[in-house]
Motif scaffolding. Structure first.
Motif, PDB file in Angstrom:
ATOM      1  N   LEU A  77      56.839  39.525   3.369  1.00 59.57           N
ATOM      2  CA  LEU A  77      56.732  38.262   4.017  1.00 59.57           C
ATOM      3  C   LEU A  77      55.932  36.895   2.860  1.00 59.57           C
ATOM      4  N   GLY A  78      55.465  35.666   3.295  1.00 64.84           N
ATOM      5  CA  GLY A  78      55.711  35.161   1.847  1.00 64.84           C
ATOM      6  C   GLY A  78      54.749  34.573   1.199  1.00 64.84           C
ATOM      7  N   THR A  79      54.210  36.112   0.536  1.00 69.78           N
ATOM      8  CA  THR A  79      52.786  36.562   0.178  1.00 69.78           C
ATOM      9  C   THR A  79      52.116  35.149  -1.024  1.00 69.78           C
ATOM     10  N   ALA A  80      53.859  34.682  -1.593  1.00 70.84           N
ATOM     11  CA  ALA A  80      54.056  34.183  -3.025  1.00 70.84           C
ATOM     12  C   ALA A  80      52.564  32.878  -2.520  1.00 70.84           C
ATOM     13  N   ASN A  81      53.390  32.365  -1.251  1.00 65.61           N
ATOM     14  CA  ASN A  81      52.775  31.011  -0.638  1.00 65.61           C
ATOM     15  C   ASN A  81      51.565  31.467   0.627  1.00 65.61           C
ATOM     16  N   HIS A  82      51.059  32.281   0.891  1.00 63.27           N
ATOM     17  CA  HIS A  82      49.541  33.171   1.457  1.00 63.27           C
ATOM     18  C   HIS A  82      49.755  34.639   1.252  1.00 63.27           C
ATOM     19  N   PRO A  83      48.363  33.950  -0.267  1.00 62.19           N
ATOM     20  CA  PRO A  83      48.986  35.232  -0.778  1.00 62.19           C
ATOM     21  C   PRO A  83      47.307  36.585  -0.048  1.00 62.19           C
ATOM     22  N   GLU A  84      46.840  35.725   1.600  1.00 61.82           N
ATOM     23  CA  GLU A  84      45.987  36.899   2.597  1.00 61.82           C
ATOM     24  C   GLU A  84      47.308  37.654   2.960  1.00 61.82           C
ATOM     25  N   LEU A  85      48.821  36.585   2.775  1.00 68.23           N
ATOM     26  CA  LEU A  85      49.582  37.681   3.614  1.00 68.23           C
ATOM     27  C   LEU A  85      50.549  39.004   3.270  1.00 68.23           C
ATOM     28  N   ASP A  86      49.622  40.134   2.643  1.00 68.22           N
ATOM     29  CA  ASP A  86      50.873  41.074   2.119  1.00 68.22           C
ATOM     30  C   ASP A  86      50.679  42.442   2.933  1.00 68.22           C
ATOM     31  N   ALA A 143      46.127  37.961  12.772  1.00 71.63           N
ATOM     32  CA  ALA A 143      45.878  36.784  12.388  1.00 71.63           C
ATOM     33  C   ALA A 143      46.313  34.789  12.002  1.00 71.63           C
ATOM     34  N   LEU A 144      47.531  35.773  10.833  1.00 66.12           N
ATOM     35  CA  LEU A 144      47.939  34.290  10.466  1.00 66.12           C
ATOM     36  C   LEU A 144      48.918  33.786  11.875  1.00 66.12           C
ATOM     37  N   VAL A 145      49.882  34.388  13.150  1.00 70.33           N
ATOM     38  CA  VAL A 145      49.584  33.536  14.643  1.00 70.33           C
ATOM     39  C   VAL A 145      48.950  33.619  14.896  1.00 70.33           C
ATOM     40  N   ALA A 146      47.711  33.658  15.311  1.00 70.20           N
ATOM     41  CA  ALA A 146      46.053  33.642  15.790  1.00 70.20           C
ATOM     42  C   ALA A 146      45.512  32.093  14.720  1.00 70.20           C
ATOM     43  N   GLN A 147      45.550  32.031  13.844  1.00 69.52           N
ATOM     44  CA  GLN A 147      45.596  30.414  13.127  1.00 69.52           C
ATOM     45  C   GLN A 147      46.616  29.230  13.192  1.00 69.52           C
TER      46      GLN A 147
END
Length: 328
Positions: free
Chosen positions: A100-109, A116-120
């Motif tokens: 998962l691209g956590t470095a660019n999306h800190p909420e994605l870990d 939530a990412l899909v919904a956003q």
């Protein structure tokens, strides 16, 4: 994706009769085959040619441009080249992974953060991009993980098929993809860059098995060459597996990694020495009373058949005699 469109035919340098052309890719498990000295003293030399596209690798074997291919069992079954399985290299136990691209999306870990990412993104009519290598073990892993995990619904993502793991990692780094399926040494690189390895081949054991496939032309023309490759490979592996520090150094050098990272890499791969390989290829295993390789062919084949109903599983050929003759 992953097909000839993205790959030119392999450039095979001029070579003499004693050179055996081995085709593979940058996967860490194939490192011994990249070692130019592996066949020293056998009367043969090894010429490692990188061909990231599995269909071309198989075609080269069938046409006699390659003598040996190193590949995964799923790709051997899908591409059914004119070759025989003569050895097992490794099983992936975490080395192939969904990052998962956590470095660019800190909420994605965590995998739990995907809905939530899909919904956003859906609010803007978009989907998260998931990059993976088409026609490769990454595709096999992606299908297996989607079958095993409720949070990973492939319809929620824009699936982008790329030519190799390194490309998928580069897209993750650049935030051109929010998820990527990658393999070592890229899995370790992704972790080091602050991305999260959310799921891996450790979650679906026996899905990814790497094998040595000898061309039927070579087996007919020069079975001693096949024996030389198999013997040299397992001699290298028996030696390295007996010396953990040397093993770490070997994979570190091959992947351009530090030893700590190489240690993590090795922990994610079950590497086979000669005696374990002999058991895998030749010993009948309860309860089905078939060797493990045959059970793996059946299990992987049944997953592939869901997507490729016409897969010719009965064309798989196994010859465990090369391994049994070198088993320690």
């Amino acid at each position: 994706g992953g097909s000839s469109a993205s790959c030119p035919p392999s450039e095979i340098p001029d070579h003499d009769e004693s050179a055996l052309v081995i085709e593979g890719d940058a996967w860490s498990g194939y490192a011994p085959f990249r070692d130019g000295g592996m066949l020293d003293g056998t009367g043969y030399t090894a010429l490692y040619v990188e061909q990231v596209c599995q269909d071309l690798r198989a075609a080269d074997l069938t046409a006699g441009r390659a003598d040996i291919v190193v590949t995964s069992l799923d790709q051997y079954l899908l591409q059914h080249p004119g070759g025989t399985l003569v050895g097992v290299i490794d099983q992936s136990l975490g080395a192939h992974a969904l990052a998962l691209g956590t470095a660019n999306h800190p909420e994605l870990d965590s995998i739990d953060d995907l809905p939530a990412l899909v919904a956003q993104l859906a609010e803007d009519g978009d989907k998260p991009v998931l990059a993976y290598t088409g026609n490769s073990p990454s595709e096999m892993l992606l299908n297996e993980l989607a079958n095993a995990t409720d949070e990973l619904r492939l319809a929620d993502f824009e699936l982008v098929s790329v030519d190799q793991s390194a490309t998928a990692l580069a897209m993750l780094e650049a935030d051109e993809a929010q998820l990527a399926v990658i393999w070592e040494p890229d899995t370790s690189a992704a972790r080091a860059a602050g991305h999260t390895v959310a799921l891996s081949s450790a979650d679906v054991p026996d899905a990814i098995v790497d094998v040595i496939v000898a061309s039927d032309r070579l087996i007919e023309r020069d079975p001693a060459a096949v024996q030389a490759i198999v013997a040299a490979y397992y001699s290298t592996m028996d030696d390295l597996l007996a010396r953990p520090a040397a093993l770490e150094q070997f994979y570190a050098t091959d992947g351009g990694l530090d030893t700590e990272t190489a240690r993590t890499l090795i922990a994610g791969i079950e590497l086979y020495g000669s005696s374990d390989a002999n058991v895998f290829m030749n010993d009948e295993v309860f309860p089905l009373d078939k060797p493990q390789i045959q059970q793996s062919i059946d299990a992987i084949g049944s997953v592939l058949a869901l997507v490729h109903p016409d897969i010719p599983l009965d064309q798989a050929k196994v010859d465990g005699s090369y391994v049994s003759s070198v088993s320690r």
